[in-house]
Design an enzyme around this catalytic site. Sequence first.
Site, PDB file in Angstrom:
ATOM      1  N   ARG A   1       0.285   9.450  -5.673  1.00  8.49           N
ATOM      2  CA  ARG A   1       1.174   8.816  -4.223  1.00  8.49           C
ATOM      3  C   ARG A   1       1.280   7.252  -4.628  1.00  8.49           C
ATOM      4  NH1 ARG A   1      -5.106   8.705  -4.312  1.00  8.49           N
ATOM      5  NH2 ARG A   1      -5.870   7.467  -3.242  1.00  8.49           N
TER       6      ARG A   1
ATOM      7  N   ARG B   1       0.324  -1.384   0.554  1.00 10.40           N
ATOM      8  CA  ARG B   1      -0.228   0.105  -0.024  1.00 10.40           C
ATOM      9  C   ARG B   1       0.886   1.419  -0.323  1.00 10.40           C
ATOM     10  NH1 ARG B   1      -4.287   1.884   4.976  1.00 10.40           N
ATOM     11  NH2 ARG B   1      -5.104   4.193   3.744  1.00 10.40           N
ATOM     12  N   HIS B   2       0.898   2.111  -0.681  1.00 12.83           N
ATOM     13  CA  HIS B   2       1.164   3.587  -0.721  1.00 12.83           C
ATOM     14  C   HIS B   2       2.024   3.828   0.435  1.00 12.83           C
ATOM     15  CE1 HIS B   2      -2.130   5.997   0.327  1.00 12.83           C
ATOM     16  NE2 HIS B   2      -2.777   5.147  -0.344  1.00 12.83           N
TER      17      HIS B   2
ATOM     18  N   SER C   1      -0.071   9.802   2.900  1.00 10.08           N
ATOM     19  CA  SER C   1      -0.275  10.983   1.891  1.00 10.08           C
ATOM     20  C   SER C   1      -0.736  11.840   2.542  1.00 10.08           C
ATOM     21  CB  SER C   1      -1.735  10.547   1.194  1.00 10.08           C
ATOM     22  OG  SER C   1      -2.627  10.214   1.030  1.00 10.08           O
TER      23      SER C   1
ATOM     24  N   GLU D   1      -7.631   3.123  -6.411  1.00 13.28           N
ATOM     25  CA  GLU D   1      -8.387   3.158  -4.803  1.00 13.28           C
ATOM     26  C   GLU D   1      -9.355   3.067  -4.791  1.00 13.28           C
ATOM     27  OE1 GLU D   1      -9.031   2.272  -2.259  1.00 13.28           O
ATOM     28  OE2 GLU D   1      -8.056   3.522  -0.915  1.00 13.28           O
ATOM     29  N   ARG D   2     -10.251   3.241  -4.115  1.00 18.18           N
ATOM     30  CA  ARG D   2     -12.295   3.115  -4.622  1.00 18.18           C
ATOM     31  C   ARG D   2     -11.942   4.296  -4.507  1.00 18.18           C
ATOM     32  NH1 ARG D   2     -15.408   1.368   0.938  1.00 18.18           N
ATOM     33  NH2 ARG D   2     -17.437   1.921   0.101  1.00 18.18           N
TER      34      ARG D   2
ATOM     35  N   ARG E   1     -16.912   2.645   5.448  1.00 19.84           N
ATOM     36  CA  ARG E   1     -15.910   2.432   5.021  1.00 19.84           C
ATOM     37  C   ARG E   1     -14.688   1.020   5.014  1.00 19.84           C
ATOM     38  NH1 ARG E   1     -11.433   4.732   8.724  1.00 19.84           N
ATOM     39  NH2 ARG E   1      -9.153   4.736   8.155  1.00 19.84           N
TER      40      ARG E   1
ATOM     41  N   GLY F   1      -5.362   1.004   0.296  1.00 18.37           N
ATOM     42  CA  GLY F   1      -6.463   0.298   0.494  1.00 18.37           C
ATOM     43  C   GLY F   1      -7.407  -0.254   0.197  1.00 18.37           C
TER      44      GLY F   1
END
Length: 221
Positions: A60, A8-9, A12, A87-88, A114, A174
Amino acid sequence: MDNLVLLRHGNSLWNQENLFTGWVDVRLSELGEKEAKTAGQLLREANRYPDVLFTSLLTRSIQTAHIALMEIDRVWLPTFRSWRLNERHYGSLQGKNKAQVLEEFGEEQFNSWRRGYDTPPPPLHSQADDPRYEEPPPLSESLKDVQNRLLPYWQGVILPHLVAGKVVLVVAHGNSLRALVKHLECISDTDVCQLNIPTGIPLVYSIDPSGCATHPGRYLP
């Protein structure tokens, strides 16, 4: 031998401010740059040198990959980028403070948006044009939507490199990584709500020729 590395990045600027980010293209924070560098160091210490790189189209993710690969002298790797690893899309929640959304809508609705599997957030009314995308981006996505757009890319593009004997590094987000881990570890729609992928820590798997993980993922070191 482990042949798949998921990353995962790093943290940010909007992670730092506790904002829903989604497809908004923000850069790494100073902490995120340090996390990416540490990720590269962990790969070197574990002797995990990838042969090919996959990233999303978001900065990112690309930044994280570049910084990590600098640490192992692999910036020259063949690289593939796809929106399917993005990402979502958090719809109209993008740019909003998570604590304020929690206060406004309550814990149950907040967690459903979430962490739930098939509940998309409220959609955007419109989406600005972006030269990265040939077709209009989504206006909102559930985790199920992310998995549905990611798995064809996994099976048709990423997996063949693994079958060919390559070590693959995927630097993404994520929720795109949650969707992939759900698939690899056969996590239920209910249990995936508890799954969290931390920023900047390599997660390694051994993938067999059928595309199955031979063991649960483990974080380096």
